[in-house]
Scaffold this active site. Structure first.
Site, short mmCIF file in Angstrom:
data_model
loop_
_atom_site.label_atom_id
_atom_site.label_comp_id
_atom_site.label_asym_id
_atom_site.label_seq_id
_atom_site.Cartn_x
_atom_site.Cartn_y
_atom_site.Cartn_z
N ILE A 182 -0.18 3.49 -10.07
CA ILE A 182 -0.17 4.96 -10.01
C ILE A 182 -0.61 5.40 -8.62
O ILE A 182 -1.77 5.26 -8.23
CB ILE A 182 -1.11 5.55 -11.08
CG1 ILE A 182 -0.78 4.96 -12.47
CG2 ILE A 182 -1.00 7.07 -11.10
CD1 ILE A 182 0.62 5.25 -12.97
N GLU A 183 0.36 5.97 -7.87
CA GLU A 183 0.11 6.34 -6.48
C GLU A 183 0.73 7.68 -6.14
O GLU A 183 1.48 8.27 -6.92
CB GLU A 183 0.72 5.28 -5.54
CG GLU A 183 0.19 3.87 -5.71
CD GLU A 183 0.69 2.95 -4.62
OE1 GLU A 183 0.50 3.28 -3.44
OE2 GLU A 183 1.28 1.90 -4.95
N ASN A 184 0.38 8.18 -4.96
CA ASN A 184 1.00 9.33 -4.32
C ASN A 184 0.69 10.63 -5.07
O ASN A 184 0.05 10.65 -6.11
CB ASN A 184 2.51 9.11 -4.16
CG ASN A 184 3.06 9.69 -2.87
OD1 ASN A 184 2.55 10.67 -2.35
ND2 ASN A 184 4.10 9.06 -2.35
#
Length: 312
Positions: free
Chosen positions: A139-141
């Site tokens: 889970i990024e950005n």
């Protein structure tokens, strides 16, 4: 882990789909020591790598959305095509694999799916396609990680998936500061407790900190910060919190100019991770684990060989 994933250009691979292999041998923990292997740009043959390094598991990146909350490898390849052929080959050689869902860029499932139940159904399709016993949610950005609604949707989906598949382990991988998770990461961990979403392993990506510095010390500090947050939120002992924490490093030059994780650095990180009994050690990526592939001089598969020495 951001390098080479900002443009997810995948070449469709024609392959004969093998019959679905049985679940991996119980002795292989797909979460424990599993370097990332991305499927575009001529990935290495994982069976060859297993024989050369002793590694038993791989984290296959990435599952994205093909649109309408429909999961696909890199957002365009069938869940049951060439990528699952590769999983079956790994299992036939005595190993296992864990799919990574998300990443830095691309059309991700978290923002695309309209509800926790829809997102859980997408995760379930991935689990069913490969008979996977674990999944990694990277889970990024700003679209997934820095979005309160999507964070809560992911946690709601995890809760449903764990209710329907109590034996499937869920890893959540997030970015970090040198002191541990930032405010978004701390919120995410807290929401897992608030919403009753049983995350099995929290892992941080301890890199992209600066233009250089002592990456071993900074990695230890970041993961210790994660452990302390996990301990506090879940009310665990230090030992139990370490065993619910993990890391995914980056081999060689990272995205930040001048920042380097050397082979010696990674060996030290693995040794320390063994001493505190982390739940997971990985790195981005096996594709870069060759002489000059990561901008440093090294032997073939040096990082993977070190990763194989992680026993938890």
């Amino acid at each position: 882990m951001k390098i080479m994933r900002r443009i997810l250009v995948a070449t469709a691979v024609a392959a004969t789909t093998l019959a679905m292999a049985p679940a991996a041998q119980a002795a292989v923990n797909p979460v424990l020591a599993a370097p990332y292997l991305y499927q575009w740009e001529n990935p290495q043959n994982p069976v060859t790598v297993m024989k050369a390094t002793g590694i038993k598991s791989f984290t296959l990146a990435f599952v994205l959305s093909k649109g309408n909350c429909n999961p696909a490898w890199d957002g365009d390849r069938s869940l049951t095509g060439a990528d699952i052929t590769r999983v079956n080959q790994i299992r036939a050689a005595g190993g296992d694999a864990i799919p990574s869902i998300g990443g830095w860029s691309g059309n991700k499932l978290g923002p695309t799916c309209s509800s926790a139940s829809a997102l859980a159904a997408a995760y379930q399709k991935v689990i069913n396609a490969g008979k996977f016993t674990a999944i990694d949610l990277d889970i990024e950005n700003t679209d997934e990680f820095q979005n309160t609604g999507v964070q809560d949707r992911v946690m709601g989906a995890i809760k449903i998936v764990k209710q329907n598949n109590p034996g499937v382990k869920v890893v959540v991988t997030i970015g970090t500061n040198t002191s541990g998770p930032d405010s978004w990461g701390n919120r995410f961990i807290q929401r897992s407790k608030d919403l009753g979403a049983p995350v099995d392993v929290w892992a941080v990506m301890p890199f992209d900190f600066s233009s250089g510095g002592d990456m071993v010390t900074m990695t230890k500090s970041a993961v210790t910060g994660l452990k302390n947050k996990v301990k506090s939120v879940y009310g665990l002992s230090d030992d139990a919190a370490w065993r619910k924490s993990g890391l995914s490093s980056m081999n060689g030059h990272t995205d930040n100019a001048g920042e380097v994780v050397s082979v010696a650095n990674f060996k030290s990180i693995v040794s320390w991770a063994n001493s505190v009994h982390l739940a997971r050690v990985s790195f981005w990526a096996l594709n870069r684990d060759c002489d000059n592939c990561a901008g440093i001089g090294q032997g073939q598969y040096d990082f993977t060989k070190a990763n194989a020495g992680f026993t938890g």
